[in-house]
Enzyme design. Structure first.
Site, mmCIF file in Angstrom:
data_model
loop_
_atom_site.group_PDB
_atom_site.id
_atom_site.type_symbol
_atom_site.label_atom_id
_atom_site.label_comp_id
_atom_site.label_asym_id
_atom_site.label_seq_id
_atom_site.Cartn_x
_atom_site.Cartn_y
_atom_site.Cartn_z
ATOM 1 C CG ASP A 1 26.171 -20.877 13.360
ATOM 2 O OD1 ASP A 1 26.900 -20.116 12.696
ATOM 3 O OD2 ASP A 1 26.461 -22.054 13.631
ATOM 4 C CG ASP B 1 23.437 -25.568 19.059
ATOM 5 O OD1 ASP B 1 22.813 -25.724 20.130
ATOM 6 O OD2 ASP B 1 23.783 -26.516 18.315
#
Ligand code: TSJ
Length: 637
Positions: free
Chosen positions: A497, A501
């Site tokens: 992504d 994170d």
């Protein structure tokens, strides 16, 4: 100065022309790297003056016009007329190839840039260069343009200091890149300061409204370098083991401290130049360490008589060390000329380290005990890992469909055509499997965060399911058995992504690859995918933006109005297969960043990874948000 072009003058011009014609031969390249080498080359001359004992401070500044100034407080480059050449010694230094170091005094040139070239090369590759020398109460100046003196060395006034000042503007018709990078200069000057104890180096950036300055000054020299390497790690003992000595013409300095991790961080230098491939000095260091600790472990009964000797690797588990030697005529070998070949360096380092380490261990038995105990554990873990590998190998031999179950492999079997996407999360993995081009693209979905290998020993890493899946999919094996010719895909693409994170997961994967399969990165097989951050829709037309600037550009182009629909992607999972293909996987349209290691910067990359993987979350957050240092050192493009 004579006006007619004598033989000397012609020789000088031919020399300068040779440098301008083939700059790569003298500074390696005309990219950003070569550009920065110009600064190191000038600085190294001042460092030599410091090593000779006459200079305590060097100031480097990047000026508003993009030029660089280097000032030292040494004796000043000699100004008298050189009898043979008929011009000042200063002019000899700046116009004759490979001049420098030898004139005037006895000593030898000790420090030096990549190719050991001189100030004349910098001069030849500069739009203009000015030198000011202060000595004997006077100040002298000379200016050159494209390497040619535009006036003789001229007395311009009085001075109450001594030293040399050089300012130059790189030639923009030669360099592809002429903008100096503060951080690149900063790392290198820090390294130079560590390697030259007591020398104070400052760096100032005068280009922006807010002037930036940094000072590097280490009284402890390489002892402080080792502390810096262990910053963010937990030292096994507070002492720094330090060995120093001279054998014949070779001066040896070594600093060592173990930490509680499992990685080896040894960096070796010759005449202040890093030797990424080691060589005789590094071999001498390893021999002495292995021999001395084995003798000590036997003597103290940390190793029983019937037990196998400790291997060098066992003793170097969790070690941070700097090996720095200085010798008059270094010979570099190997394809990239980065490996020291002098055999006298091996015996010099081996003798100095054996003798002084033995003495140190007698004086510091607590340190000796900790290192031996750690090495014995490492030896056992290594045995266990070997047995585990043998077991899996046997299983693999029986079961030929041993590829991980989660892997959606490609049908083409020629590694050159094949790529594997390592995808975070099962849902994104699902979309990727549907989106891919089955012939050449394989997908390996990983569940959540992978093991932080910075804190694990090989045996533990090898039983981690996510890591095992990667190793089997790649086909290369790991550690001593690593074989790059068995690699099944020539592109390993990490796809996470585009958020904090995701960046963290990408970092964990890169850490694993960097620590356990560095060749994959070194040979350019590892890439980061770049998914879009925004989708913009207007009247059934679709645009994707990969960063905020791009979003603004698109909005400006299509007009900001109510018909625009802007979607911010929070993860790969929000895209359907078609979108994922269009934006991130289609070889015709996607953006891939190849991950590369600049060997010269490996100690800085080492510190970066440790900081990123450490317990302290702040540096990681800063890094992931800024992302700058990482990209720079890893040279991701
Ligand atoms: F390379 C360079 F010219 F660009 C340069 C040289 C740049 C800078 C910033 C400094 C220097 C430099 C050279 N600093 N200090 C010296 N020292 C000498 O050249 C020197 C001075 C005196 C004697 C002597 O024997 O009396 C010998 C040397 C080599």
């Amino acid at each position: 100065m004579s006006k007619d072009y004598g033989a000397d003058q012609i020789q000088i011009l031919e020399g300068l022309e040779a440098v301008r014609k083939r700059p790569g031969m003298y500074i390696g390249s005309t990219s950003s790297r070569g550009l920065h080498h110009l600064v190191y080359e000038i600085v190294d001359n001042a460092v030599d003056e410091a090593l000779a004992g006459y200079c305590t401070q060097i100031d480097v500044s990047v000026n508003q016009d993009g030029s660089v100034t280097v000032i030292d407080n040494g004796r000043g480059i000699p100004v008298e007329i050189n009898k043979k050449k008929g011009v000042s010694s200063v002019e000899v230094v700046f116009t004759i190839l490979h001049a420098g170091g030898k004139f005037g005094g006895g000593g030898y040139k000790v420090s030096g840039g990549l190719h050991g070239v001189g100030a004349s090369v910098v001069n030849a590759l500069s739009n203009w260069l000015e030198v000011v020398v202060d000595l004997d109460g006077k100040s002298y100046k000379q200016r050159y343009e494209r390497g040619r003196a535009v006036m003789p060395l001229t007395e311009i006034g009085t001075s109450d200091r001594t030293g040399s000042t050089v300012t130059f503007l790189p030639d923009d018709t030669i360099f592809e890149e002429t903008v100096f990078d503060y951080d690149i200069l900063k790392e290198r000057l820090r390294e130079t300061a560590f390697l030259t104890k007591g020398l104070k180096i400052t760096l100032t950036d005068k280009r922006e409204d807010q002037e930036k300055t940094k000072t590097f000054h280490y009284e402890g020299g390489i002892k402080e370098y080792v502390q810096y390497l262990n910053k963010g790690r937990t030292a096994l003992y507070p002492e720094i083991i330090y060995c120093e000595g001279k054998k014949d013409e070779t001066y040896v300095e070594v600093a060592i401290q173990h930490n509680d991790t499992y990685t080896e961080s040894c960096y070796s230098f010759v005449n202040n130049i890093i030797t990424p491939e080691g060589g005789t000095h590094f071999t001498g260091f390893k021999n002495a360490l292995t021999k001395t600790f084995n003798a000590y472990a036997r003597q103290m009964k940390y190793l029983k008589e019937n037990e196998q000797p400790l291997s060098g690797e066992d003793i170097r588990e969790g070690i941070s060390a700097i090996i720095s030697i200085k010798l008059p005529e270094p010979q570099f070998e190997g394809q990239t000329k980065q490996k020291l070949g002098n055999s006298e360096a091996r015996s010099a380092v081996e003798n100095v380290v054996s003798e002084q380490l033995t003495y140190f261990l007698e004086q510091n038995p607590a340190v000796g005990k900790l290192v031996c105990e750690k090495a014995v554990l490492a030896q056992r873990a290594r045995d266990a890992a070997r047995k585990a590998r043998e077991l899996t190998r046997r299983k693999t031999a029986l079961d030929s469909t041993a590829l991980p179950g989660k892997l959606a492999d490609c049908s083409d079997k020629d590694p050159k055509n094949c790529e594997i996407f390592i995808v975070e999360g099962n849902s994104a993995g699902g979309s990727a499997k549907n989106a891919r081009s089955r012939a050449t693209q394989a997908i390996l979905p990983l569940r959540g965060k992978i093991l932080n290998v910075e804190k694990s020993r090989l045996d533990k890493v090898l039983v981690n399911a996510e890591i095992k899946a990667m190793i089997t999919a790649f086909g290369t094996g790991i550690h001593d058995e690593f074989d790059i010719t068995k690699l099944r895909y020539h592109k390993i693409i990490i796809m996470t992504d585009a958020d904090v994170d995701g960046a963290h997961i990408a970092t964990l994967m890169l850490t694993f690859l960097y620590r356990f399969m560095p060749e994959l990165i070194k040979q350019g097989y590892v890439y980061l995918a770049q998914p879009p951050l925004y989708k913009i829709e207007k009247n059934k037309q679709v645009w994707y933006a990969y960063n905020d600037d791009e979003l603004n550009r698109i909005l400006l182009e299509i007009g900001r109005d109510n018909n625009n629909k802007i979607q911010r992607y929070k993860g790969l999972g929000e895209m359907d297969a078609e979108q994922l293909w269009d934006t991130t996987m289609d070889p015709e349209k996607r953006i891939l960043h190849r991950v590369m290691i600049d060997e010269e910067k490996s100690s800085e990359i080492d510190v970066t990874f440790t900081t990123l993987m450490g317990d302290d979350v702040d540096p990681r957050r800063e890094f992931i948000e800024a992302n700058a240092k990482f990209v720079k050192n890893l040279d991701i493009y």
